[in-house]
Design a protein around this motif. Structure first.
Motif, PDB file in Angstrom:
ATOM      1  N   GLY A 188       0.793  -1.215   0.000  1.00  0.00           N
ATOM      2  CA  GLY A 188       0.000   0.000   0.000  1.00  0.00           C
ATOM      3  C   GLY A 188       0.826   1.267   0.000  1.00  0.00           C
ATOM      4  N   TYR A 189       0.127   2.379   0.029  1.00  0.00           N
ATOM      5  CA  TYR A 189       0.744   3.703  -0.117  1.00  0.00           C
ATOM      6  C   TYR A 189       1.586   4.082   1.095  1.00  0.00           C
ATOM      7  CZ  TYR A 189       0.839   8.768  -1.122  1.00  0.00           C
ATOM      8  OH  TYR A 189       1.210  10.069  -1.375  1.00  0.00           O
ATOM      9  N   VAL A 190       1.090   3.804   2.294  1.00  0.00           N
ATOM     10  CA  VAL A 190       1.838   4.141   3.508  1.00  0.00           C
ATOM     11  C   VAL A 190       3.187   3.436   3.499  1.00  0.00           C
ATOM     12  CG1 VAL A 190       1.878   3.929   6.018  1.00  0.00           C
ATOM     13  CG2 VAL A 190      -0.221   4.650   4.877  1.00  0.00           C
ATOM     14  N   ALA A 191       3.186   2.166   3.177  1.00  0.00           N
ATOM     15  CA  ALA A 191       4.435   1.411   3.123  1.00  0.00           C
ATOM     16  C   ALA A 191       5.344   1.927   2.015  1.00  0.00           C
ATOM     17  CB  ALA A 191       4.143  -0.073   2.924  1.00  0.00           C
ATOM     18  N   ALA A 192       4.760   2.277   0.877  1.00  0.00           N
ATOM     19  CA  ALA A 192       5.553   2.785  -0.250  1.00  0.00           C
ATOM     20  C   ALA A 192       6.281   4.072   0.125  1.00  0.00           C
ATOM     21  CB  ALA A 192       4.655   3.017  -1.458  1.00  0.00           C
ATOM     22  N   LEU A 193       5.669   4.883   0.997  1.00  0.00           N
ATOM     23  CA  LEU A 193       6.286   6.135   1.443  1.00  0.00           C
ATOM     24  C   LEU A 193       7.211   5.939   2.640  1.00  0.00           C
ATOM     25  CD1 LEU A 193       3.288   8.643   1.234  1.00  0.00           C
ATOM     26  CD2 LEU A 193       5.069   8.226  -0.463  1.00  0.00           C
ATOM     27  N   GLY A 194       7.259   4.717   3.178  1.00  0.00           N
ATOM     28  CA  GLY A 194       8.099   4.458   4.346  1.00  0.00           C
ATOM     29  C   GLY A 194       7.549   5.076   5.619  1.00  0.00           C
ATOM     30  N   LEU A 195       6.227   5.156   5.738  1.00  0.00           N
ATOM     31  CA  LEU A 195       5.593   5.837   6.870  1.00  0.00           C
ATOM     32  C   LEU A 195       4.876   4.891   7.832  1.00  0.00           C
ATOM     33  CD1 LEU A 195       4.064   8.948   5.055  1.00  0.00           C
ATOM     34  CD2 LEU A 195       6.110   8.884   6.498  1.00  0.00           C
ATOM     35  N   ASN A 196       5.169   3.612   7.763  1.00  0.00           N
ATOM     36  CA  ASN A 196       4.431   2.658   8.605  1.00  0.00           C
ATOM     37  C   ASN A 196       4.463   3.027  10.083  1.00  0.00           C
ATOM     38  OD1 ASN A 196       3.197   0.818   6.885  1.00  0.00           O
ATOM     39  ND2 ASN A 196       5.067  -0.379   6.622  1.00  0.00           N
ATOM     40  N   THR A 197       5.600   3.469  10.564  1.00  0.00           N
ATOM     41  CA  THR A 197       5.721   3.768  11.999  1.00  0.00           C
ATOM     42  C   THR A 197       5.043   5.076  12.381  1.00  0.00           C
ATOM     43  OG1 THR A 197       7.867   4.846  11.639  1.00  0.00           O
ATOM     44  CG2 THR A 197       7.882   2.492  12.179  1.00  0.00           C
ATOM     45  N   GLU A 198       4.632   5.865  11.401  1.00  0.00           N
ATOM     46  CA  GLU A 198       4.001   7.164  11.674  1.00  0.00           C
ATOM     47  C   GLU A 198       2.480   7.100  11.679  1.00  0.00           C
ATOM     48  OE1 GLU A 198       5.818   9.598  12.520  1.00  0.00           O
ATOM     49  OE2 GLU A 198       7.814   9.057  11.771  1.00  0.00           O
ATOM     50  N   ILE A 199       1.919   5.984  11.240  1.00  0.00           N
ATOM     51  CA  ILE A 199       0.466   5.879  11.065  1.00  0.00           C
ATOM     52  C   ILE A 199      -0.097   4.927  12.109  1.00  0.00           C
ATOM     53  CG2 ILE A 199      -1.393   5.352   9.451  1.00  0.00           C
ATOM     54  CD1 ILE A 199       0.448   7.752   8.687  1.00  0.00           C
ATOM     55  N   ALA A 200      -1.036   5.417  12.915  1.00  0.00           N
ATOM     56  CA  ALA A 200      -1.582   4.603  14.011  1.00  0.00           C
ATOM     57  C   ALA A 200      -2.509   3.513  13.510  1.00  0.00           C
ATOM     58  CB  ALA A 200      -2.323   5.508  15.005  1.00  0.00           C
ATOM     59  N   ILE A 201      -3.355   3.844  12.512  1.00  0.00           N
ATOM     60  CA  ILE A 201      -4.382   2.910  12.059  1.00  0.00           C
ATOM     61  C   ILE A 201      -4.491   2.992  10.540  1.00  0.00           C
ATOM     62  CG2 ILE A 201      -6.808   2.217  12.240  1.00  0.00           C
ATOM     63  CD1 ILE A 201      -6.963   3.755  14.871  1.00  0.00           C
ATOM     64  N   LYS A 202      -4.583   1.829   9.917  1.00  0.00           N
ATOM     65  CA  LYS A 202      -4.831   1.755   8.477  1.00  0.00           C
ATOM     66  C   LYS A 202      -6.043   0.873   8.227  1.00  0.00           C
ATOM     67  CE  LYS A 202      -0.699   0.236   7.630  1.00  0.00           C
ATOM     68  NZ  LYS A 202       0.461  -0.330   6.887  1.00  0.00           N
ATOM     69  N   THR A 203      -6.829   1.259   7.234  1.00  0.00           N
ATOM     70  CA  THR A 203      -7.940   0.419   6.786  1.00  0.00           C
ATOM     71  C   THR A 203      -7.636  -0.088   5.387  1.00  0.00           C
ATOM     72  OG1 THR A 203      -9.483   1.861   7.985  1.00  0.00           O
ATOM     73  CG2 THR A 203     -10.425   0.292   6.454  1.00  0.00           C
ATOM     74  N   HIS A 204      -7.710  -1.388   5.213  1.00  0.00           N
ATOM     75  CA  HIS A 204      -7.556  -1.991   3.890  1.00  0.00           C
ATOM     76  C   HIS A 204      -8.853  -2.711   3.544  1.00  0.00           C
ATOM     77  CE1 HIS A 204      -3.029  -1.725   3.309  1.00  0.00           C
ATOM     78  NE2 HIS A 204      -3.211  -1.277   4.546  1.00  0.00           N
ATOM     79  N   THR A 205      -9.148  -2.749   2.262  1.00  0.00           N
ATOM     80  CA  THR A 205     -10.347  -3.458   1.838  1.00  0.00           C
ATOM     81  C   THR A 205      -9.980  -4.535   0.826  1.00  0.00           C
ATOM     82  OG1 THR A 205     -12.577  -3.180   0.940  1.00  0.00           O
ATOM     83  CG2 THR A 205     -10.857  -1.843  -0.053  1.00  0.00           C
ATOM     84  N   PHE A 206     -10.789  -5.563   0.782  1.00  0.00           N
ATOM     85  CA  PHE A 206     -10.516  -6.696  -0.110  1.00  0.00           C
ATOM     86  C   PHE A 206     -11.475  -6.748  -1.299  1.00  0.00           C
ATOM     87  CE2 PHE A 206      -9.274  -8.081   4.246  1.00  0.00           C
ATOM     88  CZ  PHE A 206      -7.906  -7.971   4.048  1.00  0.00           C
ATOM     89  N   SER A 207     -12.298  -5.739  -1.448  1.00  0.00           N
ATOM     90  CA  SER A 207     -13.252  -5.716  -2.559  1.00  0.00           C
ATOM     91  C   SER A 207     -12.713  -4.946  -3.755  1.00  0.00           C
ATOM     92  CB  SER A 207     -14.567  -5.076  -2.102  1.00  0.00           C
ATOM     93  OG  SER A 207     -14.337  -3.752  -1.651  1.00  0.00           O
ATOM     94  N   LYS A 208     -11.503  -4.419  -3.659  1.00  0.00           N
ATOM     95  CA  LYS A 208     -10.905  -3.674  -4.766  1.00  0.00           C
ATOM     96  C   LYS A 208      -9.887  -4.574  -5.465  1.00  0.00           C
ATOM     97  CE  LYS A 208     -13.160   0.122  -3.512  1.00  0.00           C
ATOM     98  NZ  LYS A 208     -13.855  -0.306  -2.282  1.00  0.00           N
ATOM     99  N   ALA A 209      -8.613  -4.342  -5.210  1.00  0.00           N
ATOM    100  CA  ALA A 209      -7.575  -5.099  -5.911  1.00  0.00           C
ATOM    101  C   ALA A 209      -7.675  -6.603  -5.658  1.00  0.00           C
ATOM    102  CB  ALA A 209      -6.193  -4.590  -5.503  1.00  0.00           C
ATOM    103  N   PHE A 210      -8.169  -6.992  -4.476  1.00  0.00           N
ATOM    104  CA  PHE A 210      -8.276  -8.420  -4.156  1.00  0.00           C
ATOM    105  C   PHE A 210      -9.387  -9.104  -4.940  1.00  0.00           C
ATOM    106  CE2 PHE A 210      -6.121 -10.262  -0.224  1.00  0.00           C
ATOM    107  CZ  PHE A 210      -5.004  -9.457  -0.349  1.00  0.00           C
ATOM    108  N   GLY A 211     -10.353  -8.332  -5.437  1.00  0.00           N
ATOM    109  CA  GLY A 211     -11.454  -8.937  -6.173  1.00  0.00           C
ATOM    110  C   GLY A 211     -12.333  -9.807  -5.312  1.00  0.00           C
ATOM    111  N   SER A 212     -12.408  -9.496  -4.008  1.00  0.00           N
ATOM    112  CA  SER A 212     -13.161 -10.332  -3.079  1.00  0.00           C
ATOM    113  C   SER A 212     -14.119  -9.451  -2.284  1.00  0.00           C
ATOM    114  CB  SER A 212     -12.179 -11.081  -2.168  1.00  0.00           C
ATOM    115  OG  SER A 212     -12.837 -11.971  -1.306  1.00  0.00           O
ATOM    116  N   ILE A 213     -14.203  -9.680  -0.979  1.00  0.00           N
ATOM    117  CA  ILE A 213     -15.096  -8.895  -0.119  1.00  0.00           C
ATOM    118  C   ILE A 213     -14.492  -8.846   1.274  1.00  0.00           C
ATOM    119  CG2 ILE A 213     -16.497 -10.867   0.585  1.00  0.00           C
ATOM    120  CD1 ILE A 213     -17.721  -7.250  -0.057  1.00  0.00           C
ATOM    121  N   GLY A 214     -14.824  -7.788   2.004  1.00  0.00           N
ATOM    122  CA  GLY A 214     -14.338  -7.671   3.378  1.00  0.00           C
ATOM    123  C   GLY A 214     -13.327  -6.555   3.522  1.00  0.00           C
ATOM    124  N   GLY A 215     -12.903  -6.327   4.749  1.00  0.00           N
ATOM    125  CA  GLY A 215     -11.899  -5.318   5.038  1.00  0.00           C
ATOM    126  C   GLY A 215     -11.124  -5.705   6.272  1.00  0.00           C
TER     127      GLY A 215
END
Length: 463
Positions: free
Chosen positions: A251-278
């Motif tokens: 994801g974008y946060v990891a691509a920017l090297g900001l993982n340690t700066e972000i308290a909470i991330k939401t990912h969804t599985f209905s987009k690139a994963f082609g599935s459902i859920g988050g």
């Protein structure tokens, strides 16, 4: 050429109906009258089967950006996961806090947390559910929320359930406006200023209707400068960057090297994963708070086994070479789209006439990362007309208008997929520019054109 059956049905659905319901119960008549308001401007949304799953059109519309669904790769991995777990009950049986928790979901959550390099993960029903859960469960009384004005509807709905008494929007992706919002909270809230209460900053990685990326590095720096005690924390919705950018699609946060700066991330599985859920990613404190304080988590059944199995199957595909090649292809094709369309002979005049514009095409060479989402902006009625034209040329790209976007913000959202080819991108560009040429001639009054383009005439003739 006859119009598409999809648009023929759509056109038929726009005919007013309330005037034929004078004798109907007011409950239904009032609803129909409200729907007629949308029909009046051809703005009624209807449900219909897409034209690309089994039909002749090329899919530039769905969120299956890694082509996990279209390629059959996810289905194969899912079936393999089912075969490894033949005796598991399908339904969860209840809430996670009652008897709906089970070993399999806990194991998958830990795998997801390990994959993303965080302490804990909480699987939820959808990305929307994830935003609801965070915003109703995490902010405490006396906290403030600062959010991008173009944040997703689920973020706004979640804030309406929040205990935070202060909610301040800032102009989209405007770092200066963000600083002003932070300073206003600093000036007016002594408990936040002295570090006893917190500011929750809520943004998206890639914005779904604009395709642009949050200036996240600059936002983090501003927050740390104004709130050096660390009580300004970030929530990032990675719905559209999940799987598409970053090492292994983190994801974008990891691509920017900001993982340690972000308290909470939401990912969804209905987009690139082609599935459902988050899934909600954070530390164990965040997960415990969600389980205890989020009504969206407490008062709903736990995700069922088959949903969690599909998620696990998707993660097996993420690091595979084919998936990595697909991510690279999305970046390549996005650059090709910007380059080719802005080089087309009609581009300059069509854009100066406001027939089409592509904000992301400005200075595209300067961006290191491109999203798979490219909005083509146009006028309100023109959005439908361009969609009709592309459908006639066998490209599935649907128009978006108010209330999904602000009034005057009509657009078509192109979604580039990992399995698209250069020829398909070039064909889409040719079709868009063909329509732009037709509209330019109509506006000039040349070429023996009427006032309505030919594809729209075909659709309207079904009325």
């Amino acid at each position: 050429m006859s119009s598409s059956p999809v648009f023929s049905r759509w056109m038929a659905s726009q005919k007013p109906r309330a005037n034929n319901m004078r004798d109907a119960p007011s409950f239904y008549r009032n609803l129909e009258e409200a729907l007629d308001v949308r029909r009046k401007c051809h703005g009624l949304y209807t449900l219909f089967e897409n034209t690309w799953t089994k039909g002749p059109t090329t899919d530039f519309c769905s969120n299956d950006s890694l082509a996990f669904g279209a390629s059959g790769r996810l289905r194969k991995a899912f079936e393999e996961e089912l075969a490894r777990n033949p005796d598991v009950q399908l339904g969860s049986g209840g809430s996670r806090l009652l008897d709906g928790n089970y070993r399999y979901i806990e194991a998958v959550e830990q795998e997801i947390a390990d994959f993303h390099g965080v302490e804990a993960a909480l699987i939820v029903g959808s990305g929307c559910d994830g935003n609801y859960a965070i915003l109703e469960g995490i902010p405490r009384p006396g906290d403030a929320i600062i959010y991008d004005e173009l944040a997703h509807a689920s973020i706004r709905d979640g804030m309406s359930r929040s205990l935070a008494g202060i909610k301040i929007p800032f102009a989209h992706n405007d770092v200066d406006a963000f600083r002003e919002a932070l300073i206003s909270v600093w000036d007016s809230q002594p408990l936040i200023r002295n570090g006893q209460k917190c500011v929750l900053v809520v943004v998206e990685s890639f914005y779904s209707m604009d395709g642009d990326a949050s200036p996240l590095k600059e936002l983090v720096l501003a927050a740390k400068e104004i709130f050096p005690k660390g009580n300004a924390q970030f929530v990032v919705d990675e719905a559209h960057s999940m799987g598409v950018v970053g090492e292994r699609g983190l994801g974008y946060v990891a691509a920017l090297g900001l993982n340690t700066e972000i308290a909470i991330k939401t990912h969804t599985f209905s987009k690139a994963f082609g599935s459902i859920g988050g899934v909600i990613l954070g530390n164990r404190i965040v997960k415990n708070a969600l389980v205890n304080f989020s009504r969206s988590t407490v008062f709903t059944s736990a995700p069922a086994f088959h949903q969690v199995a599909a998620i696990r199957a998707g993660y097996t595909l993420m690091p595979q070479p084919e998936t990595e090649q697909g991510r690279d292809n999305i970046q390549h094709l996005a650059k090709r789209f910007f380059e080719k369309i802005t080089e087309h002979p009609i581009w300059k005049e069509a854009s100066s006439r406001n027939i089409i514009s592509i904000p992301l095409a400005e200075c595209w060479q300067e961006r290191d990362l491109h999203s798979q989402l490219i909005p083509i902006c146009t006028r309100e009625r023109y959005g439908h007309w361009l969609a009709f034209h592309l459908d006639a040329r066998k490209y599935s790209v649907f128009s978006v208008s108010f209330p999904i976007v602000p009034k005057g913000g009509a657009r078509l959202r192109v979604v580039i997929h990992a399995d698209h080819t250069e020829a398909q991108i070039d064909g889409l560009i040719a079709a868009v520019c063909e329509w732009a040429e037709e509209m330019t001639e109509i506006e000039r009054g040349t070429g023996n054109r009427g006032k309505v383009p030919w594809a729209a005439q075909q659709v309207y003739s079904t009325d």
